[in-house]
Design an enzyme around this catalytic site. Structure first.
Site, short mmCIF file in Angstrom:
data_model
loop_
_atom_site.label_atom_id
_atom_site.label_comp_id
_atom_site.label_asym_id
_atom_site.label_seq_id
_atom_site.Cartn_x
_atom_site.Cartn_y
_atom_site.Cartn_z
N GLY A 15 0.79 -1.23 0.00
CA GLY A 15 0.00 0.00 0.00
C GLY A 15 0.82 1.28 0.00
O GLY A 15 0.31 2.35 0.34
N SER A 16 2.08 1.19 -0.44
CA SER A 16 2.88 2.42 -0.43
C SER A 16 2.33 3.43 -1.45
O SER A 16 2.36 4.64 -1.21
CB SER A 16 4.36 2.13 -0.67
OG SER A 16 4.59 1.66 -1.97
N ASN A 105 -5.77 1.98 -13.33
CA ASN A 105 -4.81 1.05 -12.72
C ASN A 105 -3.40 1.51 -13.04
O ASN A 105 -3.16 2.11 -14.08
CB ASN A 105 -5.02 -0.35 -13.32
CG ASN A 105 -4.04 -1.38 -12.77
OD1 ASN A 105 -3.79 -1.43 -11.56
ND2 ASN A 105 -3.48 -2.20 -13.64
N HIS A 107 0.39 -0.09 -13.64
CA HIS A 107 1.10 -1.34 -13.88
C HIS A 107 2.60 -1.04 -13.91
O HIS A 107 3.02 -0.06 -14.54
CB HIS A 107 0.64 -1.95 -15.21
CG HIS A 107 1.23 -3.31 -15.44
ND1 HIS A 107 0.76 -4.43 -14.79
CD2 HIS A 107 2.27 -3.72 -16.19
CE1 HIS A 107 1.49 -5.47 -15.16
NE2 HIS A 107 2.41 -5.07 -16.00
C1 GAR Z 1 3.13 -1.39 -7.54
O1 GAR Z 1 4.42 -1.40 -8.09
C2 GAR Z 1 2.10 -1.54 -8.65
O2 GAR Z 1 2.49 -0.95 -9.86
C3 GAR Z 1 2.02 -3.03 -8.79
O3 GAR Z 1 2.06 -3.52 -7.49
C4 GAR Z 1 2.89 -2.65 -6.71
C5 GAR Z 1 2.17 -2.35 -5.40
O4 GAR Z 1 3.02 -1.69 -4.52
N1 GAR Z 1 0.83 -3.43 -9.49
C6 GAR Z 1 0.79 -4.51 -10.28
O5 GAR Z 1 1.73 -5.25 -10.44
C7 GAR Z 1 -0.56 -4.73 -10.97
N2 GAR Z 1 -0.45 -5.72 -11.97
P1 GAR Z 1 2.44 -0.94 -3.23
O6 GAR Z 1 1.48 -1.92 -2.54
O7 GAR Z 1 3.63 -0.65 -2.39
O8 GAR Z 1 1.73 0.28 -3.71
#
Ligand code: GAR
Length: 193
Positions: A15-16, A105, A107
């Site tokens: 969730g950063s 979204n 990615h």
């Molecule tokens: C992020 O890098 C986001 O782009 C990716 O998950 C990470 C979540 O980080 N999303 C995907 O891979 C979607 N296919 P976070 O929880 O620290 O925000």
């Protein structure tokens, strides 16, 4: 819109990005993160939501698949716009229909490369380095019923040449996400009639 737009963030992991988006809109006051939806009871985003005092709903697979419940929650909280920030599950068709051009979204690669089912977080960065890609980056796109296939709104690339590991690449990609994602959301909100 003639009132401040209300955002729901869907997140499955640390969730950063969710926290960065919340902090951005606390400062700009151009929108409000009114709800965080999480599908993983062990996700780090839960502690962040509590600390940031953002209402949180954790949703089970069964509740999620009954999209009426999810739509009811989104309606009750008067959500105008949905942001997927590291959310693992596919969005139900009824939710896509209820939020046309209102759900985006992020990615962590340059779509259409390295997208689709299972392409999440570190899996993406490992695949990029294994394929010896010289560039990676971030893609913000509209959400439809298929993983990572909606129209692209924004991309930013970086060189992978000096990346020492998938963890190193992940850190650089997160840096791009923190820098650009909130601004892209804000711009799309400003275009809502
Ligand atoms: C992020 O890098 C986001 O782009 C990716 O998950 C990470 C979540 O980080 N999303 C995907 O891979 C979607 N296919 P976070 O929880 O620290 O925000």
């Amino acid at each position: 819109m003639n009132r401040m737009p209300q955002i729901a963030i869907f997140a499955s992991g640390s969730g950063s990005n969710a926290e960065n988006i919340v902090q951005h809109f606390k400062k700009t006051r151009t929108a409000k993160v009114a709800l965080i939806i999480c599908n993983n009871p062990k996700a780090g985003v839960i502690e962040r939501a509590h600390r940031l005092r953002i209402p949180l709903v954790t949703i089970s697979r069964r509740a999620y698949e009954n999209s009426d419940l999810l739509l009811h929650t989104l309606k009750t909280e008067e959500i105008d716009f949905i942001v997927l920030a590291g959310f693992l599950w596919k969005i139900p068709a009824a939710v896509c229909e209820a939020y046309p051009q209102r759900m985006i979204n992020i990615h962590p690669a340059l779509l259409p490369k390295f997208g689709g089912k299972g392409m999440y977080g570190m899996n993406v960065h490992r695949a990029v380095l294994e394929a010896k890609e010289e560039e990676s980056g971030i893609t913000v796109h509209w959400v439809n019923e298929h993983y990572d296939e909606g129209d692209i709104i924004f991309q930013k690339s970086i060189s992978t040449v000096n990346c020492t590991s998938a963890e190193d690449l992940a850190q650089k990609i997160h840096g791009l996400e923190y820098e650009f994602f909130p601004g892209v959301i804000e711009e799309q909100l400003s275009l809502i009639p």
